[in-house]
Write an enzyme that holds these catalytic residues in place. Structure first.
Site, PDB file in Angstrom:
ATOM      1  N   TYR A  85      10.545  -6.935  -1.119  1.00 52.79           N
ATOM      2  CA  TYR A  85       9.484  -7.582  -1.890  1.00 52.79           C
ATOM      3  C   TYR A  85       8.611  -6.561  -2.589  1.00 52.79           C
ATOM      4  CZ  TYR A  85       4.747  -9.305  -2.650  1.00 52.79           C
ATOM      5  OH  TYR A  85       3.509  -9.545  -3.193  1.00 52.79           O
ATOM      6  N   THR A 112       0.351  -6.578  -5.979  1.00 54.16           N
ATOM      7  CA  THR A 112      -0.031  -6.530  -4.574  1.00 54.16           C
ATOM      8  C   THR A 112      -0.350  -5.108  -4.144  1.00 54.16           C
ATOM      9  OG1 THR A 112       0.829  -6.838  -2.321  1.00 54.16           O
ATOM     10  CG2 THR A 112       2.433  -6.387  -4.029  1.00 54.16           C
ATOM     11  N   ASP A 113      -1.167  -4.980  -3.109  1.00 54.89           N
ATOM     12  CA  ASP A 113      -1.426  -3.656  -2.553  1.00 54.89           C
ATOM     13  C   ASP A 113      -0.225  -3.111  -1.796  1.00 54.89           C
ATOM     14  OD1 ASP A 113      -1.576  -5.421  -0.423  1.00 54.89           O
ATOM     15  OD2 ASP A 113      -3.510  -4.714   0.324  1.00 54.89           O
ATOM     16  N   GLU A 114       0.750  -3.963  -1.499  1.00 54.88           N
ATOM     17  CA  GLU A 114       1.910  -3.521  -0.718  1.00 54.88           C
ATOM     18  C   GLU A 114       2.768  -2.500  -1.460  1.00 54.88           C
ATOM     19  OE1 GLU A 114       4.107  -6.439   1.541  1.00 54.88           O
ATOM     20  OE2 GLU A 114       2.458  -7.871   1.389  1.00 54.88           O
ATOM     21  N   LYS A 142       8.091  -5.628  -6.690  1.00 54.42           N
ATOM     22  CA  LYS A 142       6.785  -5.696  -7.345  1.00 54.42           C
ATOM     23  C   LYS A 142       6.412  -4.336  -7.931  1.00 54.42           C
ATOM     24  CE  LYS A 142       4.171  -8.538  -7.726  1.00 54.42           C
ATOM     25  NZ  LYS A 142       3.966  -9.513  -8.826  1.00 54.42           N
TER      26      LYS A 142
END
Length: 332
Positions: free
Chosen positions: A148, A121-123, A152
């Site tokens: 989260y 994810t870009d998060e 990741k």
């Protein structure tokens, strides 16, 4: 790569990828999914049994994973705990699945010499200022802001370490926010759509000024397949379709497309640590692998997504009450 193992293949991004691969290649697929609340066996119904097999199981189960990886040419790893609100309420499952599960897969592909792709994810990069024109790039430092995104980021670092330390043939992709069919109703776009379909009002965190870079799930699937087939092991690729919209804009567009007044929504307290803006620079993916998104018209893609949820109430309705009960307990 005639035999693919797709983890999390009964979840939103996983099932869209499985369907894309079946439509565009001759590959055979084994789906490994734990069928938590976010995985739905019904999402795989109607797929050809000669090309798709389903295994219910945990990616942290080393014996099961080793057996499945040993029979695959490549692993595409979608399986993850993904929802920020659930991560804030109970982070332990995120550590087990996102970190321990990824470690288990990496050990199996190392033992069997199997190609591996990590869907991320870009998060992991944190967020960008609302007033900024900056975008995330492959070389940006990780700065996760939630349980989260932290798990990741940790999983991605494990992949890079296994590439460097053990020579594992792996790639990583970071994608912006995806939308489309088969997405659980806890997620932002399907939650608002199903609220309207039930005759209820959408609910928006805070001011709604937060910006997300939207991409259709089919475009994400084609990008992952391009990376799997043509990407350079050890490399990272960012997947985006230049779809920046504020959450407020998205809610208003959903209401407009569904024939509702654009102010027919309620505001609720903002999420703790809510990231301000995500934006992806996918130049590397486009230039090196020749990938381009097909769903460039966000309004058209959103209209098609609304139509899918309107026509598939039997798929989403069983999860809706539990989802709204979760949010109601938190005043959201």
């Amino acid at each position: 790569m005639a035999r693919l193992l797709v983890t999390g293949g009964a979840g939103f991004l996983g099932v869209n990828f499985v369907r894309h691969v079946l439509a565009s290649t001759d590959h055979r697929i084994a789906v490994l999914d734990k069928l938590t609340y976010a995985g739905n066996r019904a999402s795989l119904e109607g797929l050809p049994e000669s090309r798709v097999t389903f295994v219910e199981g945990d990616i942290a189960d080393a014996l099961l994973v080793d057996a499945l990886v040993g029979d695959a040419d490549a692993v595409v790893h979608f399986a993850a705990e993904t929802h920020n609100d659930h991560a804030l309420a109970e982070p332990a499952p995120f550590v087990r699945t996102n970190l321990v599960g990824t470690f288990t897969l990496l050990e199996a592909v190392r033992a069997h010499g199997v190609r591996f792709h990590q869907v991320s994810t870009d998060e992991v990069y944190g967020d960008l200022a609302l007033e900024s024109s900056d975008r995330f790039h492959e070389g940006d430092a990780f700065s996760p802001s939630s349980p989260y995104s932290a798990t990741k980021a940790g999983a991605d670092l494990l992949v890079h370490a296994w590439v460097r330390s053990y020579g594992v043939h792996a790639t990583v992709s970071h994608c912006s926010n995806s939308y489309g069919p088969y997405q659980h109703v806890e997620k932002f776009i399907p939650r608002q759509i199903t609220q309207v379909l039930r005759g209820d009002r959408p609910r928006l965190y805070g001011s709604g000024e937060q910006v997300r870079d939207w991409i259709h799930a089919e475009d994400h699937s084609s990008a992952v397949l391009a990376i799997l087939e043509r990407g350079t092991p050890g490399e990272t690729y960012l997947i985006g379709a230049d779809g920046e919209r504020s959450n407020l804009e998205v809610v208003r567009l959903i209401l407009e497309l569904m024939g509702q007044p654009q102010d027919a929504f309620d505001r609720v307290a903002d999420r703790p640590g809510h990231d301000a803006r995500y934006a992806i620079d996918s130049t590397k993916l486009r230039a090196e692998l020749g990938w381009e998104p097909v769903h460039r018209d966000f309004e058209a893609g959103l209209a098609a997504t609304i139509a899918w949820y309107r026509e598939n109430e039997d798929w989403w309705a069983p999860a809706k009450n539990a989802t709204e009960a979760f949010y109601a307990a938190r005043g959201q």
